[in-house]
Scaffold this active site. Sequence first.
Site, mmCIF file in Angstrom:
data_model
loop_
_atom_site.group_PDB
_atom_site.id
_atom_site.type_symbol
_atom_site.label_atom_id
_atom_site.label_comp_id
_atom_site.label_asym_id
_atom_site.label_seq_id
_atom_site.Cartn_x
_atom_site.Cartn_y
_atom_site.Cartn_z
ATOM 1 C CG HIS A 104 -2.051 0.944 1.124
ATOM 2 N ND1 HIS A 104 -1.944 2.278 1.428
ATOM 3 C CD2 HIS A 104 -3.313 0.737 0.701
ATOM 4 C CE1 HIS A 104 -3.099 2.852 1.205
ATOM 5 N NE2 HIS A 104 -3.953 1.947 0.757
ATOM 6 C CG ASP B 73 -8.615 -4.443 -2.599
ATOM 7 O OD1 ASP B 73 -9.794 -4.326 -2.267
ATOM 8 O OD2 ASP B 73 -7.969 -3.553 -3.162
HETATM 9 N N1 ACO Z 1 4.167 -7.517 -4.750
HETATM 10 C C1 ACO Z 1 5.516 -7.518 -4.901
HETATM 11 N N2 ACO Z 1 6.296 -6.449 -4.740
HETATM 12 C C2 ACO Z 1 5.702 -5.302 -4.399
HETATM 13 C C3 ACO Z 1 4.300 -5.195 -4.223
HETATM 14 C C4 ACO Z 1 3.529 -6.364 -4.406
HETATM 15 N N3 ACO Z 1 2.204 -6.345 -4.234
HETATM 16 N N4 ACO Z 1 3.978 -3.942 -3.882
HETATM 17 C C5 ACO Z 1 5.123 -3.248 -3.857
HETATM 18 N N5 ACO Z 1 6.172 -4.068 -4.159
HETATM 19 C C6 ACO Z 1 7.592 -3.718 -4.186
HETATM 20 C C7 ACO Z 1 7.944 -2.814 -5.364
HETATM 21 O O1 ACO Z 1 8.316 -3.574 -6.477
HETATM 22 C C8 ACO Z 1 9.090 -2.009 -4.799
HETATM 23 O O2 ACO Z 1 10.245 -2.838 -4.798
HETATM 24 P P1 ACO Z 1 11.723 -2.198 -4.996
HETATM 25 O O3 ACO Z 1 11.916 -1.256 -3.844
HETATM 26 O O4 ACO Z 1 12.643 -3.355 -5.001
HETATM 27 O O5 ACO Z 1 11.665 -1.475 -6.312
HETATM 28 C C9 ACO Z 1 8.697 -1.812 -3.325
HETATM 29 O O6 ACO Z 1 7.847 -2.934 -3.008
HETATM 30 C C10 ACO Z 1 7.954 -0.500 -3.053
HETATM 31 O O7 ACO Z 1 6.768 -0.497 -3.826
HETATM 32 P P2 ACO Z 1 6.207 0.754 -4.631
HETATM 33 O O8 ACO Z 1 5.862 0.288 -6.024
HETATM 34 O O9 ACO Z 1 7.107 1.930 -4.484
HETATM 35 O O10 ACO Z 1 4.880 1.037 -3.854
HETATM 36 P P3 ACO Z 1 3.762 2.023 -4.315
HETATM 37 O O11 ACO Z 1 3.386 2.810 -3.118
HETATM 38 O O12 ACO Z 1 4.135 2.797 -5.531
HETATM 39 O O13 ACO Z 1 2.582 1.030 -4.763
HETATM 40 C C11 ACO Z 1 0.708 -0.375 -4.639
HETATM 41 C C12 ACO Z 1 1.555 0.676 -3.915
HETATM 42 C C13 ACO Z 1 0.288 0.146 -6.022
HETATM 43 C C14 ACO Z 1 -0.548 -0.644 -3.833
HETATM 44 C C15 ACO Z 1 1.557 -1.667 -4.805
HETATM 45 O O14 ACO Z 1 1.944 -2.151 -3.528
HETATM 46 C C16 ACO Z 1 0.800 -2.758 -5.570
HETATM 47 O O15 ACO Z 1 0.795 -2.742 -6.800
HETATM 48 N N6 ACO Z 1 0.153 -3.739 -4.851
HETATM 49 C C17 ACO Z 1 -0.608 -4.770 -5.497
HETATM 50 C C18 ACO Z 1 -1.966 -4.235 -5.941
HETATM 51 C C19 ACO Z 1 -2.910 -3.997 -4.779
HETATM 52 O O16 ACO Z 1 -3.111 -4.863 -3.930
HETATM 53 N N7 ACO Z 1 -3.542 -2.809 -4.794
HETATM 54 C C20 ACO Z 1 -4.550 -2.447 -3.795
HETATM 55 C C21 ACO Z 1 -4.100 -1.304 -2.968
HETATM 56 S S1 ACO Z 1 -5.272 -0.998 -1.692
HETATM 57 C C22 ACO Z 1 -6.532 -0.202 -2.469
HETATM 58 O O17 ACO Z 1 -6.394 0.471 -3.463
HETATM 59 C C23 ACO Z 1 -7.820 -0.375 -1.860
#
Ligand code: ACO
Length: 432
Positions: free
Chosen positions: A309, A367
């Site tokens: 998140h 979710d």
């Molecule tokens: N699975 C694997 N790796 C992940 C995930 C994930 N679900 N989420 C983040 N990471 C990793 C990224 O690749 C990044 O790795 P790095 O530092 O080696 O490059 C690190 O964790 C930081 O992640 P960011 O992409 O900077 O996080 P951001 O805040 O931009 O994204 C998001 C947040 C979009 C929710 C992301 O975690 C994601 O795509 N999750 C899966 C989709 C999801 O469940 N969305 C629902 C969110 S809740 C809602 O909207 C109700």
Amino acid sequence: MSQASSITITLEGTNSSASMPLLTGTLGPQVADIRKLYNQLGVFTYDPGYGTTASCESKITYIDGDEGVLLYRGYPIEQLAEKSDFIEVCYLLMYGELPTRTQLDKFRDGVTRHTMVHEQIRRFFDGFRRDAHPMAIMCGVVGALAAFYHDNLDINDPHQREIAAFRLIAKVPTIAAMAYKYALGQPFVYPRNDLSYAANFLHMLNAVPAEPYNVSPVLERAMDRILVLHADHEQNASTSTVRLAGSTGANPFACIAAGIAALWGPAHGGANEAVLKMLDEIGTPENIPSFIEKVKDKNSNVKLMGFGHRVYKNFDPRAKIMKETCHEVLGELGIKDEPLLDMAMEMERIALTDDYFVSRKLYPNVDFYSGIILKAMGIPTSMFTVIFAVARTVGWVSQWKEMIEDPSQRIGRPRQIYTGAASRDYRAVDSR
Ligand code: ACO
């Protein structure tokens, strides 16, 4: 909002510096007010994804992502999920205080009297393919409400804003259920104003004219809780979209349609649908370790859906409640063996101990469990994000109302770092 102190920004190698106010809210970190930065120093700030930018002042929802705290108008989500119900939460989000009995009854009545949609709305559905995704239908039909409530709608009149909010909160579930029925090829079911908000929604989704349908109190309570947990979440992508669209003075029904479009993406509200697809693809628990390896491989582009998140770097408090509700619902429905839930628990266990997820503070979000509950309730995967949209409509309208009522509100207009070609002369096509 008050000024605590100030921050001085100095342009290295020059004599130029500027002092900016540091603001404090009720809770949360201090915020540097950089509104005069460009005028004073001639520079913009760069913050892709707005991770460190407060776009507005708001009194509605507070999140402490490090501690896993979520408050609606100061009330912890855990207390509201246990003791309140969706309509009361709607009142709280819209007006800022819990209602008295009289206020609550009047509000419930106000929303309930707007549940029907204009009969002409039915005809919009004929234009959609039978297999259209219900979120596509939601974007189109909720946006189309703007055509029914536009010319007489004065968004500067508080009473008209309130009626627009009532209409949206009341009609979005009706349209959501129509989208579902259309896909099934079943007749649309009209709202029943004698039922609670959650029970009426379940009734419109599940009833058919051929036989009586009694809403199960277990499912009614579960749906109500899902709605409460998703009702607002401060300045997320869809809410910011609603505010940005609304900042231009656009019709509120069109603004909410924009929010629905933003919510649809798998990185946001579409994640609950994506979680179920992911679990289906993994298939059996033996395949989980190899899937987790794929998630950890940067080149695979595979994410663990339902994890991570932007703000929560701790357990999403909504996920904790969802997990409990999930066990309750499965228990009360007598579903003893739910392979998807077993797989979800195993994935959660691995992710909470694996260094990749631990070091990045990737915890289950709301979710991760909501999809499993909705599936147990007999709701098809394609409707998951639609239900999220039904719940979030009150958050969107409350935020839209707050924005319109904020005297410091201006049209939203971010700046950019331009990295394209410098100025150059046009050349005729034959000389290129
Ligand atoms: N699975 C694997 N790796 C992940 C995930 C994930 N679900 N989420 C983040 N990471 C990793 C990224 O690749 C990044 O790795 P790095 O530092 O080696 O490059 C690190 O964790 C930081 O992640 P960011 O992409 O900077 O996080 P951001 O805040 O931009 O994204 C998001 C947040 C979009 C929710 C992301 O975690 C994601 O795509 N999750 C899966 C989709 C999801 O469940 N969305 C629902 C969110 S809740 C809602 O909207 C109700």
